[in-house]
Design an enzyme around this catalytic site. Structure first.
Site, PDB file in Angstrom:
ATOM      1  N   PHE A 275      -9.510  20.253  -1.523  1.00 12.84           N
ATOM      2  CA  PHE A 275      -9.207  19.191  -2.483  1.00 12.84           C
ATOM      3  C   PHE A 275     -10.445  18.869  -3.312  1.00 12.84           C
ATOM      4  O   PHE A 275     -10.321  18.484  -4.482  1.00 12.84           O
ATOM      5  CB  PHE A 275      -8.661  17.934  -1.783  1.00 12.84           C
ATOM      6  CG  PHE A 275      -8.043  16.972  -2.765  1.00 12.84           C
ATOM      7  CD1 PHE A 275      -6.852  17.275  -3.407  1.00 12.84           C
ATOM      8  CD2 PHE A 275      -8.659  15.768  -3.081  1.00 12.84           C
ATOM      9  CE1 PHE A 275      -6.282  16.417  -4.345  1.00 12.84           C
ATOM     10  CE2 PHE A 275      -8.101  14.886  -4.014  1.00 12.84           C
ATOM     11  CZ  PHE A 275      -6.912  15.224  -4.646  1.00 12.84           C
ATOM     12  N   TYR A 276     -11.625  19.065  -2.729  1.00 13.82           N
ATOM     13  CA  TYR A 276     -12.851  18.910  -3.533  1.00 13.82           C
ATOM     14  C   TYR A 276     -12.796  19.853  -4.748  1.00 13.82           C
ATOM     15  O   TYR A 276     -13.016  19.446  -5.885  1.00 13.82           O
ATOM     16  CB  TYR A 276     -14.102  19.207  -2.688  1.00 13.82           C
ATOM     17  CG  TYR A 276     -15.345  19.276  -3.531  1.00 13.82           C
ATOM     18  CD1 TYR A 276     -15.933  18.122  -4.015  1.00 13.82           C
ATOM     19  CD2 TYR A 276     -15.906  20.503  -3.882  1.00 13.82           C
ATOM     20  CE1 TYR A 276     -17.054  18.184  -4.833  1.00 13.82           C
ATOM     21  CE2 TYR A 276     -17.022  20.570  -4.694  1.00 13.82           C
ATOM     22  CZ  TYR A 276     -17.596  19.405  -5.166  1.00 13.82           C
ATOM     23  OH  TYR A 276     -18.696  19.467  -5.982  1.00 13.82           O
ATOM     24  N   GLY A 277     -12.477  21.133  -4.497  1.00 17.00           N
ATOM     25  CA  GLY A 277     -12.361  22.098  -5.600  1.00 17.00           C
ATOM     26  C   GLY A 277     -11.281  21.680  -6.594  1.00 17.00           C
ATOM     27  O   GLY A 277     -11.427  21.839  -7.799  1.00 17.00           O
TER      28      GLY A 277
END
Lengths: 330, 330
Positions: free
Chosen positions: B137-139
């Site tokens: 989810f960071y990406g």
């Protein structure tokens, strides 16, 4: 099945929900506003709320099998970007997080043809592989919604379908000067009011000379000399596409254009509409290129069996009845 | 120029800001936390705040020429998705809205190689045209940041550059078991602690048998039998890329991979690191495919004149000095 419909009070929700009830689904309707009158039915329950506030989403999703996410704020006023962000991007994020936590079986994301640069397409007809470069922030919120849906499909196993729907109208709205979209699209008075509201001076300057105190229809021409051409799909045909997406087994993350087979050439239909309702039309050259596109629904036909029924001829015919009715209610 | 650096307290900000001062820019540093010690300099000012709260952004941007948006929350814990959303997506949205209202001349968005599916690339080396399908989810927050930047570039005339940076480390962190990334990447004790924290039972089960109370380095192997291979770029080489993006005239929305020329093959370097610091290594087969990719910086070399200087050999050599220093402070 238990189906949650967000945006149930909207144009599409109002047609979709009764159809789902006919198919014996139990429907939970969710919207920021509950309509004044709604059907009392053992198969239906109403919950009022705001996805962007996140509270209550877990309870909303408990026991649901399918989520049809229609809910979105619509505005083309740059001053409303923050509201578009919170309703459409943040709201969709909270809903998706909830769906994964509640093991929702299928998520239908109702996106928009505005994810494409419809006013300057790179090729025609626009298919699902056309680059997405929205020119409105509303379209951008739908693009980001799609990307979030694809993330949860890819990384969390969410079963999801993305429907990029055409511009949608009830036939009854088409010739109603007070309708949100068709009013300013077709009627000079409503177009002037909208241009003022959006502080669009360039458009106002072009429109004002045509106003002589009497209503007119607008045949819009771009700086390229072309009359506008765009898709306008009857709500019932959009609902058909949504129902097919609910019913059809598909790989997760599949994307479909949903809309009528052919676009509406304004130079054909404005004269016809004018004649039908007895309001003259004026040809207006706007200070930007024509909106002139065609979108392909071939993939939806092939994989979903999509078969839209409402030609623009049929819509205009029905619209004219409503228009006459409004003029002569007795 | 007047340059705003968000995330100025972070790994990259700490190296970037002094370099900007040397180049005679006036720098406004912005971060959720102000470092305990920071340089007192007439060219620098510090503002503490949170982009996701939106308040104060207008004042922050007043008089700025360039914005370098480094600030982002980093987490790979799914329980922190909401914090990732508000910091990275909502914060970037508020900043972009402010940039357009304040006519910022250039916006540098520091994105991440994690927008690619680095653990399962579709082809190698990964160039800027590789499909973006983040698995974290960071990406995903970086992908959405990119899409928002592209919208403001396309629809509002914002001059923007997107830099997809490699995994970044200071050489001094590489052999420090307490470092956030390199600790769990290379040291068995730290990897076990992280697996516990992320509730990653599958990884814990694999790691535990190797723990005999004494520190080890990890040579990681995937289920495919391959030793891991990934880019690790020295912070100073990332800063070089950012400075070039500030200085170079480019069409708006241009995207560059920024990272060292070649990736780090772990089967070559883990034995070398082990020998240098006298800690034995163990070969661990993880229950998932190897992380094994290579990213091309050819476009940055061609259009920006990018020329990274820190090979992994040089980084490890410097790291070993720091490691020895830590062992024998006297």
């Amino acid at each position: 099945m238990n189906i949650l419909v967000t945006g149930a009070s909207g144009r599409i929700g109002k047609v979709l929900v009764p159809t789902l009830l006919e198919q014996r689904h139990r429907v939970t309707c969710f919207d920021v506003k509950v309509p004044d009158r709604f059907r009392i039915d053992p198969g239906i329950s109403w919950i009022q709320g705001n996805l962007a506030k996140s509270a209550g989403i877990k309870e909303l999703l408990r026991g649901q099998d399918v989520v049809i996410h229609l809910g979105a704020y619509m505005s083309w006023d740059k001053k409303e970007n923050k509201k578009l962000f919170s309703s459409n991007i943040q709201g969709t994020f909270f809903l998706l997080e909830g769906c994964v936590q509640n093991s929702i079986k299928k998520f239908i994301f109702v996106s928009s043809g505005e994810v494409y640069p419809e006013s300057k397409p790179e090729y025609l007809p626009i298919d699902e592989n056309h680059p997405r470069k929205p020119t409105s922030f509303y379209g951008e919120t739908k693009l980001i919604g799609e990307e979030m849906v694809q993330y949860y499909a890819r990384a969390c196993g969410l079963q999801a379908v993305i429907l990029r729907i055409s511009h949608t109208q009830n036939s009854s709205e088409l010739l109603d000067p007070s309708s949100f979209f068709s009013g300013p699209r077709f009627f000079l008075s409503a177009r002037i009011v909208r241009a003022k509201k959006l502080r669009n001076k360039a458009e106002l300057d072009v429109l004002k000379p045509f106003w002589d105190g009497k209503e007119k229809l607008i045949l819009p021409i771009g700086t390229d000399g072309k009359a506008f051409k765009m898709h306008i799909t009857e709500t019932r045909d959009i609902v058909q596409g949504i129902l097919l997406a609910v019913q059809t087994d598909l790989p997760s993350g599949e994307v479909f254009n949903i809309g009528y087979d052919v676009p509406v050439p304004f130079d054909v239909y404005i004269p016809r509409m004018s004649q039908l309702i007895g309001i003259p039309y004026v040809t207006v050259t706007f200070p930007y290129p024509s909106v002139w596109y065609e979108t392909s629904n071939a993939k939806a036909k092939r994989l979903l069996g999509y078969n839209p029924k409402w030609s623009f001829d049929m819509m205009v015919e029905e619209a004219a009845k409503f228009h006459r009715k409004a003029e002569n209610p007795l």
